[in-house]
Design a protein around this motif. Structure first.
Motif, PDB file in Angstrom:
ATOM      1  N   ALA A   1       0.843  -1.203   0.000  1.00 32.11           N
ATOM      2  CA  ALA A   1       0.000   0.000   0.000  1.00 32.11           C
ATOM      3  C   ALA A   1       0.880   1.256   0.000  1.00 32.11           C
ATOM      4  CB  ALA A   1      -0.913  -0.003   1.220  1.00 32.11           C
ATOM      5  N   VAL A   2       1.932   1.232   0.822  1.00 29.48           N
ATOM      6  CA  VAL A   2       2.847   2.370   0.865  1.00 29.48           C
ATOM      7  C   VAL A   2       3.469   2.587  -0.513  1.00 29.48           C
ATOM      8  CG1 VAL A   2       4.990   3.270   1.839  1.00 29.48           C
ATOM      9  CG2 VAL A   2       3.358   2.088   3.310  1.00 29.48           C
ATOM     10  N   PHE A   3       3.864   1.460  -1.139  1.00 32.54           N
ATOM     11  CA  PHE A   3       4.451   1.552  -2.471  1.00 32.54           C
ATOM     12  C   PHE A   3       3.485   2.237  -3.430  1.00 32.54           C
ATOM     13  CE2 PHE A   3       5.229  -0.192  -6.717  1.00 32.54           C
ATOM     14  CZ  PHE A   3       6.561   0.128  -6.866  1.00 32.54           C
ATOM     15  N   ALA A   4       2.221   1.807  -3.406  1.00 34.15           N
ATOM     16  CA  ALA A   4       1.217   2.383  -4.307  1.00 34.15           C
ATOM     17  C   ALA A   4       1.056   3.874  -4.047  1.00 34.15           C
ATOM     18  CB  ALA A   4      -0.112   1.655  -4.119  1.00 34.15           C
ATOM     19  N   VAL A   5       1.020   4.255  -2.779  1.00 34.94           N
ATOM     20  CA  VAL A   5       0.828   5.674  -2.445  1.00 34.94           C
ATOM     21  C   VAL A   5       2.015   6.501  -2.938  1.00 34.94           C
ATOM     22  CG1 VAL A   5       0.725   7.316  -0.530  1.00 34.94           C
ATOM     23  CG2 VAL A   5      -0.699   5.260  -0.486  1.00 34.94           C
ATOM     24  N   VAL A   6       3.229   5.979  -2.714  1.00 39.45           N
ATOM     25  CA  VAL A   6       4.422   6.737  -3.110  1.00 39.45           C
ATOM     26  C   VAL A   6       4.469   6.908  -4.627  1.00 39.45           C
ATOM     27  CG1 VAL A   6       6.935   6.714  -3.186  1.00 39.45           C
ATOM     28  CG2 VAL A   6       5.757   6.098  -1.083  1.00 39.45           C
ATOM     29  N   ILE A   7       4.233   5.799  -5.347  1.00 36.99           N
ATOM     30  CA  ILE A   7       4.258   5.893  -6.805  1.00 36.99           C
ATOM     31  C   ILE A   7       3.184   6.858  -7.288  1.00 36.99           C
ATOM     32  CG2 ILE A   7       3.798   4.593  -8.932  1.00 36.99           C
ATOM     33  CD1 ILE A   7       6.530   4.083  -7.786  1.00 36.99           C
ATOM     34  N   GLY A   8       2.008   6.779  -6.671  1.00 33.94           N
ATOM     35  CA  GLY A   8       0.928   7.704  -7.042  1.00 33.94           C
ATOM     36  C   GLY A   8       1.325   9.139  -6.776  1.00 33.94           C
ATOM     37  N   ALA A   9       1.976   9.375  -5.646  1.00 33.07           N
ATOM     38  CA  ALA A   9       2.339  10.734  -5.255  1.00 33.07           C
ATOM     39  C   ALA A   9       3.372  11.333  -6.193  1.00 33.07           C
ATOM     40  CB  ALA A   9       2.856  10.740  -3.824  1.00 33.07           C
ATOM     41  N   VAL A  10       4.241  10.481  -6.750  1.00 35.72           N
ATOM     42  CA  VAL A  10       5.247  10.996  -7.684  1.00 35.72           C
ATOM     43  C   VAL A  10       4.550  11.657  -8.868  1.00 35.72           C
ATOM     44  CG1 VAL A  10       7.083  10.358  -9.283  1.00 35.72           C
ATOM     45  CG2 VAL A  10       7.023   9.357  -7.005  1.00 35.72           C
ATOM     46  N   ALA A  11       3.379  11.113  -9.233  1.00 38.87           N
ATOM     47  CA  ALA A  11       2.688  11.610 -10.415  1.00 38.87           C
ATOM     48  C   ALA A  11       1.890  12.888 -10.169  1.00 38.87           C
ATOM     49  CB  ALA A  11       1.754  10.521 -10.951  1.00 38.87           C
ATOM     50  N   VAL A  12       1.652  13.237  -8.908  1.00 35.91           N
ATOM     51  CA  VAL A  12       0.839  14.431  -8.630  1.00 35.91           C
ATOM     52  C   VAL A  12       1.732  15.672  -8.642  1.00 35.91           C
ATOM     53  CG1 VAL A  12      -0.694  15.554  -6.982  1.00 35.91           C
ATOM     54  CG2 VAL A  12      -0.717  13.067  -7.214  1.00 35.91           C
ATOM     55  N   PRO A  13       1.472  16.610  -9.537  1.00 35.73           N
ATOM     56  CA  PRO A  13       2.310  17.810  -9.549  1.00 35.73           C
ATOM     57  C   PRO A  13       2.063  18.665  -8.308  1.00 35.73           C
ATOM     58  CG  PRO A  13       0.531  18.017 -11.140  1.00 35.73           C
ATOM     59  CD  PRO A  13       0.416  16.646 -10.552  1.00 35.73           C
ATOM     60  N   GLY A  14       3.136  19.245  -7.790  1.00 39.15           N
ATOM     61  CA  GLY A  14       3.027  20.063  -6.590  1.00 39.15           C
ATOM     62  C   GLY A  14       2.042  21.206  -6.765  1.00 39.15           C
ATOM     63  N   THR A  15       1.998  21.753  -7.989  1.00 42.27           N
ATOM     64  CA  THR A  15       1.119  22.885  -8.253  1.00 42.27           C
ATOM     65  C   THR A  15      -0.339  22.548  -7.959  1.00 42.27           C
ATOM     66  OG1 THR A  15       2.627  23.205 -10.080  1.00 42.27           O
ATOM     67  CG2 THR A  15       0.771  24.692  -9.955  1.00 42.27           C
ATOM     68  N   ALA A  16      -0.722  21.297  -8.267  1.00 44.53           N
ATOM     69  CA  ALA A  16      -2.114  20.907  -8.078  1.00 44.53           C
ATOM     70  C   ALA A  16      -2.489  20.883  -6.603  1.00 44.53           C
ATOM     71  CB  ALA A  16      -2.351  19.536  -8.696  1.00 44.53           C
ATOM     72  N   LEU A  17      -1.494  20.692  -5.755  1.00 42.27           N
ATOM     73  CA  LEU A  17      -1.781  20.603  -4.325  1.00 42.27           C
ATOM     74  C   LEU A  17      -1.634  21.937  -3.610  1.00 42.27           C
ATOM     75  CD1 LEU A  17       0.009  17.244  -3.551  1.00 42.27           C
ATOM     76  CD2 LEU A  17      -2.443  17.672  -3.554  1.00 42.27           C
ATOM     77  N   ALA A  18      -1.129  22.936  -4.339  1.00 37.93           N
ATOM     78  CA  ALA A  18      -0.794  24.199  -3.672  1.00 37.93           C
ATOM     79  C   ALA A  18      -2.017  24.861  -3.046  1.00 37.93           C
ATOM     80  CB  ALA A  18      -0.121  25.142  -4.657  1.00 37.93           C
ATOM     81  N   VAL A  19      -3.122  24.909  -3.800  1.00 39.45           N
ATOM     82  CA  VAL A  19      -4.292  25.613  -3.275  1.00 39.45           C
ATOM     83  C   VAL A  19      -4.917  24.876  -2.087  1.00 39.45           C
ATOM     84  CG1 VAL A  19      -6.603  26.430  -3.821  1.00 39.45           C
ATOM     85  CG2 VAL A  19      -4.719  26.886  -5.386  1.00 39.45           C
ATOM     86  N   PRO A  20      -5.146  23.539  -2.206  1.00 42.37           N
ATOM     87  CA  PRO A  20      -5.632  22.831  -1.013  1.00 42.37           C
ATOM     88  C   PRO A  20      -4.697  22.986   0.182  1.00 42.37           C
ATOM     89  CG  PRO A  20      -5.684  21.391  -2.927  1.00 42.37           C
ATOM     90  CD  PRO A  20      -5.091  22.674  -3.382  1.00 42.37           C
ATOM     91  N   THR A  21      -3.399  22.944  -0.090  1.00 39.07           N
ATOM     92  CA  THR A  21      -2.436  23.119   0.999  1.00 39.07           C
ATOM     93  C   THR A  21      -2.598  24.488   1.635  1.00 39.07           C
ATOM     94  OG1 THR A  21      -0.942  21.827  -0.371  1.00 39.07           O
ATOM     95  CG2 THR A  21      -0.015  22.798   1.611  1.00 39.07           C
ATOM     96  N   PHE A  22      -2.792  25.491   0.777  1.00 38.58           N
ATOM     97  CA  PHE A  22      -2.954  26.851   1.300  1.00 38.58           C
ATOM     98  C   PHE A  22      -4.172  26.935   2.223  1.00 38.58           C
ATOM     99  CE2 PHE A  22      -5.174  30.914   1.047  1.00 38.58           C
ATOM    100  CZ  PHE A  22      -4.223  31.733   1.622  1.00 38.58           C
ATOM    101  N   LEU A  23      -5.290  26.372   1.754  1.00 36.31           N
ATOM    102  CA  LEU A  23      -6.513  26.457   2.553  1.00 36.31           C
ATOM    103  C   LEU A  23      -6.331  25.779   3.905  1.00 36.31           C
ATOM    104  CD1 LEU A  23      -9.128  25.815  -0.260  1.00 36.31           C
ATOM    105  CD2 LEU A  23      -8.585  27.975   0.867  1.00 36.31           C
ATOM    106  N   MET A  24      -5.649  24.623   3.863  1.00 37.31           N
ATOM    107  CA  MET A  24      -5.437  23.879   5.100  1.00 37.31           C
ATOM    108  C   MET A  24      -4.528  24.664   6.060  1.00 37.31           C
ATOM    109  SD  MET A  24      -4.171  19.999   5.218  1.00 37.31           S
ATOM    110  CE  MET A  24      -2.448  20.361   5.071  1.00 37.31           C
ATOM    111  N   PHE A  25      -3.437  25.186   5.502  1.00 32.29           N
ATOM    112  CA  PHE A  25      -2.500  25.940   6.341  1.00 32.29           C
ATOM    113  C   PHE A  25      -3.151  27.202   6.887  1.00 32.29           C
ATOM    114  CE2 PHE A  25       2.010  24.395   6.005  1.00 32.29           C
ATOM    115  CZ  PHE A  25       1.642  23.137   5.619  1.00 32.29           C
ATOM    116  N   SER A  26      -4.019  27.787   6.056  1.00 35.54           N
ATOM    117  CA  SER A  26      -4.690  29.003   6.480  1.00 35.54           C
ATOM    118  C   SER A  26      -5.569  28.715   7.698  1.00 35.54           C
ATOM    119  CB  SER A  26      -5.512  29.537   5.310  1.00 35.54           C
ATOM    120  OG  SER A  26      -6.374  30.533   5.745  1.00 35.54           O
ATOM    121  N   LYS A  27      -6.260  27.575   7.653  1.00 32.92           N
ATOM    122  CA  LYS A  27      -7.114  27.172   8.786  1.00 32.92           C
ATOM    123  C   LYS A  27      -6.276  26.980  10.048  1.00 32.92           C
ATOM    124  CE  LYS A  27     -11.557  26.624   8.127  1.00 32.92           C
ATOM    125  NZ  LYS A  27     -11.979  26.161   6.819  1.00 32.92           N
TER     126      LYS A  27
END
Lengths: 446, 309
Positions: free
Chosen positions: B134-160
């Motif tokens: 499962a960890v392997f699957a998550v890591v491989i999946g995460a490699v494919a997610v561009p950081g830019t796509a997570l920036a806004v959700p990350t911002f909202l979370m950090f803002s909270k």
């Protein structure tokens, strides 16, 4: 490269939240209106007590003003945040206001954007602090921009009465007379481009601020605003005058296809391929730092008139200092704003090249007699001061002008790159603005 | 990701002969020349080197020199030293502050990311535990997610959580590098013989001691590679700090230079294209130095596992 899993991130962030002891906190629920009058004594007491004031402003001369203010009131610390301007500034300000956190105590807000913030109650009314009494200090254009009835949403910092800057070297070289009317301007544009196909009378790829200022000068009053009742109409005599002349300039390809404020633009102003610039009186400072190699080439002149002998002028640019409603240390913040824009700060700022909005400075002989080495020793302030006096004060911007400006290039901008006419472009801009206004809950009057 | 793209021409160039040798057995040590490849490579070199040359040349010019001269040749004035001095003194030396901020983000963010990747990669390579797939699957999946796509959700979370506009908002997301973890995992699996670990355990060494004294030295090339990747990513990070930070005192160099550049678009703003260019040059120098000095480590790190001994 910075891919990451949501779960891991949440876990980490949670951990560090605990470690830092930071707590989530929502927006300020204290939206108390500050209608209570604040006496001069209250402000003096606050200055004596001290504290810090955070100022978001890019106006460069404020740095000296802040230093002077701190010297005069040693207990007050002015925290000037200046590394942001334009769109980024308003995005950050709007975000902070809607988040209810990190709102500055003082913010620089340009005149065209004031309506947006004052209408949403994002700014404090400064009248209870005594700002209403300062009305006579300012020229009508800027004061009209910051005040709404008996409310005052900011103090004018600078103004931008328009003038025509022209490259004398280029005009002399081709023996072209400096135009005094827009019809002469059109002729000059044709002559110049014929004499040197690389040279253009001006650059324009569609700029909302410039177009609205031109409409203002031509006597058009497209926006009528009364609280939340708004009327938008670009179909009047003034707009027709502007459309006629400018459409010819566009159709005959007499405008350089260079967007303002880019490095190409600075280059064009320097090498003579952009020969004139109709803009606000704050431009000399930008000329000096941005186009140092053309020192001595440029001069200032009065704006060309729409009918010979007419002296009507308009404003372009200019900004105020305002107090966001969620800011803290209101008394100190107001004290700083008054010092910078109505008190001793004005002289400091003018001496460093800012263009004032105050009558006393505009009328002073020292100001009028100032010689500009950049303009070959010309006393350019005489022209600017006269322009400031001739600005009509019945112009208003939309309460959502920043949005309207942001869609300018999708509507009017088409006239510059396709067969759409300027008139059609303005109509499209009008329709899009009306639609947005309705969506935002404004009453749009026909 | 942009940085690894610029690094790839060098990578292909250096490893290509090695990879091709087994196929071209009849001419050992004399790889076949391909005109097409040479031309493509030359174009690639031009494409990557010309902007650099432009940067070096134009950082010697004053603001007026920039407007008057051709972009690819020197102006009559040579102002490099003045520009460097001005870059460090402009606005009370805020450029130096931005440089220190960037270093802080790199040391804590990239350093932390590397540490986590080494620990995690070693554990995944050398230990068996439930949920490893499962960890392997998550890591491989995460490699494919561009950081830019997570920036806004990350911002909202950090803002909270009230973390925006603090250095933590930049450092914490930088700590997570799925690619680094994956690389360390593969590297650890190859570089540390399981027999060696077993021998250490037989001799009575604790797991901690085994890791530090036996495994870590073997992992050095991999660590340097991951460190370089995370350093470049953190050094060049623009979008995350852009949305997270409001206070210029916490800006990294990328944001600061962009702020200087946009000054030219402001009424009454100072036009300092010369300082923006010089600042950009100063900004890339540390990265170039890091690559040059650590070259031998990261090359052997990248090539690990590509050749069967």
């Amino acid at each position: 490269m910075r891919g990451k899993t949501g779960r891991l991130l949440r876990g980490l962030a949670l951990l560090s939240t605990l470690a830092l002891g930071a707590t989530a906190c929502g927006g300020s629920d204290d939206d108390s209106s500050d209608t209570k009058a604040v006496s001069a004594g209250d402000i003096q007491a606050a200055l004596k007590k001290g504290g810090s004031v955070t100022v978001w402003a890019w106006e460069p001369t404020l740095k000296s003003v802040a230093a002077d203010f701190e010297k005069k009131y040693p207990k007050v610390k002015i925290n000037l945040v200046s590394e942001r301007s334009g769109d980024k500034h308003y995005t950050a300000l709007s975000n902070a206001i809607s988040a209810g956190k990190g709102v500055p105590d003082v913010a620089q807000v340009e005149y065209f954007a004031l309506g947006q913030y004052s209408l949403t109650k994002g700014l404090s009314d400064l009248a209870p602090y005594g700002a209403a009494k300062l009305a006579s200090k300012y020229t009508p254009g800027p004061w009209n921009a910051v005040s709404d009835g008996d409310k005052v949403y900011g103090l004018p910092m600078d103004s931008g009465p328009m003038a025509l800057f022209y490259n004398k070297k280029v005009f002399d070289k081709y023996k072209i007379a400096v135009p005094t009317t827009w019809d002469e301007y059109l002729d000059a544009a044709r002559k110049l481009h014929k004499a040197d196909p690389k040279a253009y009378i001006a650059n324009d790829t569609g700029d909302a601020g410039f177009t609205t200022s031109m409409l203002w000068q031509a006597g058009s009053r497209p926006y009528k605003v009364d609280g939340t009742k708004v009327a938008i109409n670009f179909d009047d005599a003034g707009a027709k005058k502007f459309e006629t002349v400018w459409q010819k300039l566009i159709s005959e390809k007499l405008l350089a296809p260079v967007t303002g404020w880019t490095d190409d633009w600075y280059k064009g102003l320097g090498d003579g391929t952009i020969a004139t610039l109709a803009t606000g009186a704050w431009m000399p400072a930008n000329f000096e730092t941005g186009v140092p190699n053309a020192k001595g080439d440029w001069r200032a002149a009065a704006m060309p008139a729409w009918t010979k002998g007419d002296k009507a002028s308009a404003e372009n640019g200019g900004s105020s200092l305002a107090l966001p409603a969620l800011g803290k240390n209101k008394e100190l913040a107001y004290a700083f704003v008054e010092y910078a824009n109505a008190g001793d700060g004005v002289a400091t700022r003018v001496s460093e090249g800012a263009f004032p909005a105050t009558v006393a400075e505009l009328q002073s002989t020292e100001f009028k007699n100032k010689e500009f080495p950049y303009f070959g020793g010309q006393k350019a302030n005489e022209i600017f001061a006269e322009s400031a006096a001739n600005v009509a004060d019945d112009w208003s911007y939309l309460p959502f002008q920043p949005y309207a400006n942001s869609i300018f290039n999708d509507t009017v901008g088409k006239a510059y790159v396709s067969s759409t006419t300027l008139a059609d472009g303005l109509k499209a801009w009008q329709d899009a603005s009306v639609k947005y206004g309705q969506e935002q809950g404004f009453t749009i009057e026909k | 990701m942009s940085t690894s793209v610029t690094a790839s021409p060098a990578k292909t160039k250096n490893t290509a002969p090695k990879l091709r040798t087994p196929r071209a057995k009849h001419t050992p040590g004399k790889p076949k020349r391909s005109v097409l490849l040479t031309v493509l490579m030359a174009l690639m070199v031009l494409y990557t080197v010309v902007p650099l040359i432009w940067l070096v040349i134009n950082s010697t010019k004053t603001q007026s020199g920039l407007a008057e001269s051709n972009g690819l040749w020197f102006a009559h004035d040579f102002a490099l030293w003045d520009n460097i001095r001005d870059a460090f003194t402009y606005h009370d030396g805020i450029f130096g502050r931005w440089l220190l901020n960037t270093l802080l983000y790199v040391v804590l963010g990239a350093g932390g990311a590397t540490l986590l990747a080494v620990l995690g990669g070693y554990a995944l390579a050398k230990f068996d535990f439930p949920g490893k797939r499962a960890v392997f699957a998550v890591v491989i999946g995460a490699v494919a997610v561009p950081g830019t796509a997570l920036a806004v959700p990350t911002f909202l979370m950090f803002s909270k959580m009230g973390l925006t506009d603090t250095p933590w908002a930049v450092i914490i997301p930088s700590l997570v590098s799925p690619f680094g973890l994956y690389l360390m995992w593969v590297f650890a699996a190859e570089a540390i013989p399981t027999e060696l670990l077993e021998a250490a355990r037989m001799d009575g060494a604790s797991e901690v001691r085994t890791f530090f004294q036996v495994a870590l030295p073997l992992l050095a090339p991999g660590i340097v590679t991951v460190l370089l990747f995370t350093t470049v990513a953190t050094w060049n990070n623009y979008f995350l700090p852009l949305i997270m930070l409001k206070d210029p005192d916490w800006y990294p160099l990328t944001l600061g230079l962009s702020a200087w550049s946009s000054q030219a678009q402001t009424i009454g703003g100072d036009v300092i294209f010369n300082l923006v260019i010089t600042g950009s040059l100063l900004t890339i120098l540390p990265l170039i130095a890091a690559f040059l000095f650590l070259q031998k480590y990261w090359q052997s790190g990248l090539a690990a596992g590509s050749v069967k001994e």
